[in-house]
Design a protein around this motif. Structure first.
Motif, PDB file in Angstrom:
ATOM      1  N   THR A  31      18.525 -30.899  43.869  1.00 61.07           N
ATOM      2  CA  THR A  31      17.713 -30.230  44.903  1.00 61.07           C
ATOM      3  C   THR A  31      16.931 -31.273  45.708  1.00 61.07           C
ATOM      4  O   THR A  31      16.717 -31.098  46.905  1.00 61.07           O
ATOM      5  CB  THR A  31      16.760 -29.189  44.277  1.00 61.07           C
ATOM      6  N   ARG A  36      16.193 -33.957  50.868  1.00 58.43           N
ATOM      7  CA  ARG A  36      16.158 -35.214  51.646  1.00 58.43           C
ATOM      8  C   ARG A  36      17.166 -35.174  52.799  1.00 58.43           C
ATOM      9  O   ARG A  36      16.910 -35.666  53.885  1.00 58.43           O
ATOM     10  CB  ARG A  36      16.411 -36.424  50.738  1.00 58.43           C
ATOM     11  N   GLN A  57       4.192 -33.286  46.095  1.00 58.62           N
ATOM     12  CA  GLN A  57       4.006 -31.890  45.662  1.00 58.62           C
ATOM     13  C   GLN A  57       5.345 -31.167  45.554  1.00 58.62           C
ATOM     14  O   GLN A  57       6.373 -31.710  45.960  1.00 58.62           O
ATOM     15  CB  GLN A  57       3.101 -31.169  46.672  1.00 58.62           C
ATOM     16  N   GLY A  85      16.997 -31.470  38.818  1.00 63.62           N
ATOM     17  CA  GLY A  85      15.771 -31.239  39.604  1.00 63.62           C
ATOM     18  C   GLY A  85      15.440 -29.778  39.817  1.00 63.62           C
ATOM     19  O   GLY A  85      14.487 -29.446  40.517  1.00 63.62           O
ATOM     20  N   GLN A  92      10.971 -20.507  38.816  1.00 62.02           N
ATOM     21  CA  GLN A  92      12.329 -20.947  39.183  1.00 62.02           C
ATOM     22  C   GLN A  92      13.293 -20.706  38.022  1.00 62.02           C
ATOM     23  O   GLN A  92      14.434 -20.297  38.220  1.00 62.02           O
ATOM     24  CB  GLN A  92      12.337 -22.428  39.564  1.00 62.02           C
TER      25      GLN A  92
HETATM   26  P1  AMP Z   1      13.631 -35.376  43.073  1.00 64.45           P
HETATM   27  O1  AMP Z   1      14.545 -36.251  43.844  1.00 64.45           O
HETATM   28  O2  AMP Z   1      14.342 -34.392  42.190  1.00 64.45           O
HETATM   29  O3  AMP Z   1      12.564 -36.148  42.319  1.00 64.45           O
HETATM   30  O4  AMP Z   1      12.856 -34.475  44.154  1.00 64.45           O
HETATM   31  C1  AMP Z   1      12.084 -35.062  45.179  1.00 64.45           C
HETATM   32  C2  AMP Z   1      11.069 -34.069  45.695  1.00 64.45           C
HETATM   33  O5  AMP Z   1      11.735 -32.917  46.230  1.00 64.45           O
HETATM   34  C3  AMP Z   1      10.119 -33.503  44.642  1.00 64.45           C
HETATM   35  O6  AMP Z   1       9.015 -34.361  44.372  1.00 64.45           O
HETATM   36  C4  AMP Z   1       9.684 -32.201  45.310  1.00 64.45           C
HETATM   37  O7  AMP Z   1       8.771 -32.443  46.361  1.00 64.45           O
HETATM   38  C5  AMP Z   1      10.984 -31.734  45.956  1.00 64.45           C
HETATM   39  N1  AMP Z   1      11.772 -30.883  45.029  1.00 64.45           N
HETATM   40  C6  AMP Z   1      13.008 -31.159  44.500  1.00 64.45           C
HETATM   41  N2  AMP Z   1      13.423 -30.170  43.687  1.00 64.45           N
HETATM   42  C7  AMP Z   1      12.443 -29.238  43.693  1.00 64.45           C
HETATM   43  C8  AMP Z   1      12.253 -27.991  43.034  1.00 64.45           C
HETATM   44  N3  AMP Z   1      13.176 -27.498  42.191  1.00 64.45           N
HETATM   45  N4  AMP Z   1      11.103 -27.315  43.281  1.00 64.45           N
HETATM   46  C9  AMP Z   1      10.168 -27.786  44.130  1.00 64.45           C
HETATM   47  N5  AMP Z   1      10.262 -28.960  44.767  1.00 64.45           N
HETATM   48  C10 AMP Z   1      11.390 -29.686  44.565  1.00 64.45           C
END
Ligand code: AMP
Length: 224
Positions: A31, A36, A57, A85, A92
């Protein structure tokens, strides 16, 4: 089958998901990567998510659940998929359970990768990403390189804004307070395994492979 790879930022979920994906042909659903990509393209979702992400956040549950509901309905996922993620909150996790049941996905496993928090701060502050293919590297690995070893892009390495130390500490706090309760949720309901993410990458992936093979065999026995 599906695999939920669970763990704090920096435990190696993305690295392990890529290994499993190439070994089993399961689709890797990150996710973070999806968000991104939306930020890069400047879509309405990307515009909403950009500031939230750079502050470390979480993007609101309703948005994330909508994204996952749409993604999991894609037919090729019947061959298997890995969630990296997601879920990050109990809401969720509850919504995911419902989506999986609606789509008749019943053979799944949750793998929790554990690493000490100070080690994670060290790993994440040293992390660099390729802005073209999103691959993640350790700064020492690429210090002398001008091209991404994965996609060949030139001078494409950067530090993600959410990998700066102040933001990392915030992300880890959110993980402890909001995301970790998801483990309790799964302790009551589904198959869950914990593994030590401090071991070398190949040892962690061997452990994951054993868990996946066992889960696949169980399914065959149930079907027989
Ligand atoms: P990650 O690459 O998985 O560390 O995700 C990077 C950022 O994307 C996180 O710090 C959140 O801001 C957002 N994000 C990714 N997945 C989620 C999720 N399941 N719920 C909420 N925010 C998410």
């Amino acid at each position: 089958m599906y695999i939920i790879l669970f763990g704090a930022p920096g435990v190696g979920k993305g690295t392990q998901a890529k290994i499993i994906s190439s070994k089993y042909g399961f689709e890797h659903i990150s996710t973070g990567d999806m968000l991104r990509e939306s930020v890069k393209k400047g879509t309405p979702l990307g515009l909403k998510a950009r500031d939230i992400m750079s502050k470390g956040q979480l993007v609101p549950d309703d948005i994330m659940i909508g994204i996952i509901r749409e993604k999991l309905a894609e037919p090729q996922l019947k061959n298997g998929f890995i969630l990296d993620g997601f879920p990050r909150t109990v809401s969720q996790a509850e919504a995911l359970e419902k989506v999986l049941a609606d789509l008749h996905y019943d053979n799944g496993v949750i793998i929790v990768i554990q690493v000490d928090e100070e080690e994670l701060v060290k790993r994440l502050t040293n992390r660099r990403a390729c802005k073209v293919c999103n691959s993640i590297f350790n700064n020492n690995e690429i210090a002398e390189l001008t091209e991404c070893p994965n996609c060949g892009a030139k001078y494409s390495f950067f530090q993600r804004p959410d990998d700066e130390e102040k933001v990392i500490r915030k992300r880890l706090k959110i993980f402890r307070e909001t995301t970790l309760p998801v483990v309790d949720y799964y302790n009551n309901s589904t198959k869950i395994y914990g593994i030590d993410g401090l071991h070398p990458i190949n040892e962690v992936s061997e452990q994951i492979t054993k868990i996946i093979n066992k889960t696949k065999e169980n399914k065959k026995t149930v079907d027989a």
